[in-house]
Design a protein around this motif. Structure first.
Motif, PDB file in Angstrom:
ATOM      1  N   SER A   1      19.855  21.114 -20.331  1.00  0.00           N
ATOM      2  CA  SER A   1      19.705  20.116 -19.278  1.00  0.00           C
ATOM      3  C   SER A   1      21.066  19.624 -18.797  1.00  0.00           C
ATOM      4  N   PHE A   2      21.065  19.002 -17.646  1.00  0.00           N
ATOM      5  CA  PHE A   2      22.274  18.440 -17.049  1.00  0.00           C
ATOM      6  C   PHE A   2      22.856  17.388 -17.992  1.00  0.00           C
ATOM      7  N   GLY A   3      24.192  17.405 -18.142  1.00  0.00           N
ATOM      8  CA  GLY A   3      24.794  16.451 -19.069  1.00  0.00           C
ATOM      9  C   GLY A   3      26.271  16.231 -18.818  1.00  0.00           C
ATOM     10  N   LEU A   4      26.952  15.770 -19.845  1.00  0.00           N
ATOM     11  CA  LEU A   4      28.366  15.406 -19.763  1.00  0.00           C
ATOM     12  C   LEU A   4      29.221  16.490 -19.128  1.00  0.00           C
ATOM     13  N   ALA A   5      29.089  17.719 -19.599  1.00  0.00           N
ATOM     14  CA  ALA A   5      29.934  18.806 -19.095  1.00  0.00           C
ATOM     15  C   ALA A   5      29.710  19.050 -17.606  1.00  0.00           C
ATOM     16  N   ASP A   6      28.488  18.860 -17.138  1.00  0.00           N
ATOM     17  CA  ASP A   6      28.196  19.064 -15.721  1.00  0.00           C
ATOM     18  C   ASP A   6      28.761  17.934 -14.866  1.00  0.00           C
ATOM     19  N   CYS A   7      28.763  16.715 -15.413  1.00  0.00           N
ATOM     20  CA  CYS A   7      29.426  15.604 -14.710  1.00  0.00           C
ATOM     21  C   CYS A   7      30.903  15.926 -14.487  1.00  0.00           C
ATOM     22  N   SER A   8      31.508  16.554 -15.472  1.00  0.00           N
ATOM     23  CA  SER A   8      32.910  16.953 -15.364  1.00  0.00           C
ATOM     24  C   SER A   8      33.093  18.133 -14.419  1.00  0.00           C
ATOM     25  N   ALA A   9      32.143  19.071 -14.478  1.00  0.00           N
ATOM     26  CA  ALA A   9      32.268  20.311 -13.711  1.00  0.00           C
ATOM     27  C   ALA A   9      32.208  20.090 -12.205  1.00  0.00           C
ATOM     28  N   ALA A  10      31.302  19.232 -11.756  1.00  0.00           N
ATOM     29  CA  ALA A  10      31.048  19.108 -10.321  1.00  0.00           C
ATOM     30  C   ALA A  10      32.303  18.759  -9.521  1.00  0.00           C
ATOM     31  N   PRO A  11      33.003  17.663  -9.812  1.00  0.00           N
ATOM     32  CA  PRO A  11      34.197  17.349  -9.023  1.00  0.00           C
ATOM     33  C   PRO A  11      35.345  18.303  -9.278  1.00  0.00           C
ATOM     34  N   ALA A  12      35.459  18.797 -10.510  1.00  0.00           N
ATOM     35  CA  ALA A  12      36.531  19.741 -10.812  1.00  0.00           C
ATOM     36  C   ALA A  12      36.398  21.000  -9.958  1.00  0.00           C
ATOM     37  N   LEU A  13      35.200  21.561  -9.911  1.00  0.00           N
ATOM     38  CA  LEU A  13      34.966  22.781  -9.142  1.00  0.00           C
ATOM     39  C   LEU A  13      35.006  22.525  -7.641  1.00  0.00           C
ATOM     40  N   PHE A  14      34.571  21.343  -7.227  1.00  0.00           N
ATOM     41  CA  PHE A  14      34.600  21.008  -5.798  1.00  0.00           C
ATOM     42  C   PHE A  14      36.022  21.093  -5.255  1.00  0.00           C
ATOM     43  N   TYR A  15      36.934  20.401  -5.878  1.00  0.00           N
ATOM     44  CA  TYR A  15      38.308  20.374  -5.380  1.00  0.00           C
ATOM     45  C   TYR A  15      39.064  21.669  -5.708  1.00  0.00           C
ATOM     46  N   ALA A  16      38.820  22.233  -6.886  1.00  0.00           N
ATOM     47  CA  ALA A  16      39.497  23.486  -7.236  1.00  0.00           C
ATOM     48  C   ALA A  16      39.089  24.609  -6.294  1.00  0.00           C
ATOM     49  N   GLY A  17      37.810  24.627  -5.917  1.00  0.00           N
ATOM     50  CA  GLY A  17      37.333  25.670  -5.023  1.00  0.00           C
ATOM     51  C   GLY A  17      37.929  25.588  -3.629  1.00  0.00           C
ATOM     52  N   ILE A  18      38.494  24.445  -3.275  1.00  0.00           N
ATOM     53  CA  ILE A  18      39.169  24.304  -1.983  1.00  0.00           C
ATOM     54  C   ILE A  18      40.579  24.875  -2.054  1.00  0.00           C
ATOM     55  N   VAL A  19      41.318  24.560  -3.128  1.00  0.00           N
ATOM     56  CA  VAL A  19      42.704  25.031  -3.222  1.00  0.00           C
ATOM     57  C   VAL A  19      42.787  26.473  -3.716  1.00  0.00           C
ATOM     58  N   THR A  20      41.812  26.891  -4.517  1.00  0.00           N
ATOM     59  CA  THR A  20      41.749  28.272  -5.010  1.00  0.00           C
ATOM     60  C   THR A  20      40.291  28.715  -4.946  1.00  0.00           C
ATOM     61  N   PRO A  21      39.828  29.234  -3.808  1.00  0.00           N
ATOM     62  CA  PRO A  21      38.415  29.598  -3.653  1.00  0.00           C
ATOM     63  C   PRO A  21      37.952  30.579  -4.728  1.00  0.00           C
ATOM     64  N   PHE A  22      36.674  30.486  -5.079  1.00  0.00           N
ATOM     65  CA  PHE A  22      36.129  31.351  -6.124  1.00  0.00           C
ATOM     66  C   PHE A  22      36.167  32.823  -5.718  1.00  0.00           C
ATOM     67  N   GLY A  23      35.833  33.121  -4.475  1.00  0.00           N
ATOM     68  CA  GLY A  23      35.779  34.500  -4.037  1.00  0.00           C
ATOM     69  C   GLY A  23      34.492  35.183  -4.482  1.00  0.00           C
ATOM     70  N   GLU A  24      34.351  36.438  -4.106  1.00  0.00           N
ATOM     71  CA  GLU A  24      33.107  37.173  -4.368  1.00  0.00           C
ATOM     72  C   GLU A  24      32.984  37.665  -5.797  1.00  0.00           C
ATOM     73  N   GLY A  25      34.051  37.570  -6.568  1.00  0.00           N
ATOM     74  CA  GLY A  25      34.012  38.107  -7.930  1.00  0.00           C
ATOM     75  C   GLY A  25      33.405  37.181  -8.956  1.00  0.00           C
ATOM     76  N   PHE A  26      32.892  36.028  -8.527  1.00  0.00           N
ATOM     77  CA  PHE A  26      32.372  35.048  -9.473  1.00  0.00           C
ATOM     78  C   PHE A  26      30.985  34.557  -9.050  1.00  0.00           C
ATOM     79  N   PRO A  27      29.992  35.440  -9.018  1.00  0.00           N
ATOM     80  CA  PRO A  27      28.661  35.038  -8.543  1.00  0.00           C
ATOM     81  C   PRO A  27      27.986  34.006  -9.444  1.00  0.00           C
ATOM     82  N   ASN A  28      28.158  34.109 -10.764  1.00  0.00           N
ATOM     83  CA  ASN A  28      27.525  33.139 -11.667  1.00  0.00           C
ATOM     84  C   ASN A  28      28.142  31.755 -11.489  1.00  0.00           C
ATOM     85  N   LEU A  29      29.452  31.710 -11.377  1.00  0.00           N
ATOM     86  CA  LEU A  29      30.145  30.442 -11.161  1.00  0.00           C
ATOM     87  C   LEU A  29      29.746  29.843  -9.821  1.00  0.00           C
ATOM     88  N   SER A  30      29.705  30.663  -8.792  1.00  0.00           N
ATOM     89  CA  SER A  30      29.333  30.176  -7.462  1.00  0.00           C
ATOM     90  C   SER A  30      27.915  29.621  -7.443  1.00  0.00           C
TER      91      SER A  30
END
Length: 227
Positions: A158-187
């Motif tokens: 279930s959704f929890g602590l790690a996901d609270c951390s993940a959401a903003p981290a990935l939001f801003y990181a994905g802007i400066v270093t986009p995930f690209g097509e090689g990371f479908p699970n992460l995307s």
């Protein structure tokens, strides 16, 4: 109001705590920290001279609680809601803490290195450090791609602590270093985070401030449009 959160709606680490508060509908009073609001900023520094946001003040318990992971654990312990954010099982709890730290240290920290470098003056930039930060994000993305294979959430069922951390981290990181097509699970995981009502609310509150983000020109149009 017993709980007061000193925060800024643009700050990624503030997003992490706001998600936790909104997930459980925990009542609190937000206090906006801006250098222009000198009195409020001074009160904030009296509470936590380090000056790092967010900081939770619990008047009912006469407690000042800094640091995002500690704040969320404090809320889970003293102001529990319908969704426990940390597992009761010791092994699962440790796993959640591990991936919480992973997102903070290996996604948020290099992302902030890249962002803050853009704010430096002429002659103060650190191109080698920025390149290393981009490389670190690439390694983190690869590990998360493997981690999220067959998983809905970063730790546990279930959704929890790690996901609270993940959401903003990935939001801003994905802007400066986009995930690209090689990371479908992460995307796909990031898209699930975006659909979480708690995080949708956080982003809606942050939207008026997005123009202050140093990489604003790279923000995808879907994050700038009003709902």
């Amino acid at each position: 109001m017993a709980l007061v959160l000193y925060q800024h709606p643009l700050a990624s680490f503030c997003h992490k705590v706001l998600i936790a508060l909104y997930e459980n509908g925990t009542p609190f009073e937000p206090r906006l920290i801006e250098c222009a609001a000198a009195d409020e900023h001074a009160r904030f520094l009296d509470l936590w001279p380090v000056g790092k946001m967010p900081v939770l003040r619990d008047e009912a318990r006469d407690a000042t609680v800094p640091e995002t992971s500690i704040i969320i654990e404090y809320l889970d312990r003293h102001y529990p809601g319908p969704l426990p954010l940390l597992p009761a099982d010791p092994a699962a709890n440790l796993d959640a803490r591990l991936w919480d730290r992973f997102f903070d240290l290996y996604v948020s920290v290099p992302m902030q290195k890249i962002v803050l470098d853009r704010l430096r003056g002429e002659g103060e930039h650190d191109p080698r450090g920025v390149a290393d930060a981009h490389a670190s994000l690439g390694i983190a993305y690869g590990m998360l791609e493997h981690r999220m294979s067959g998983r809905l959430w970063a730790a546990g069922d279930s959704f929890g602590l790690a996901d609270c951390s993940a959401a903003p981290a990935l939001f801003y990181a994905g802007i400066v270093t986009p995930f690209g097509e090689g990371f479908p699970n992460l995307s796909a995981y990031f898209e699930r985070l975006l659909q979480r009502p708690s995080y949708a609310r956080v982003l809606a509150e942050a939207r008026p401030y997005f123009k202050l983000f140093p990489y604003y020109e790279r923000m995808p149009a879907r994050f700038l449009a009003e709902d």
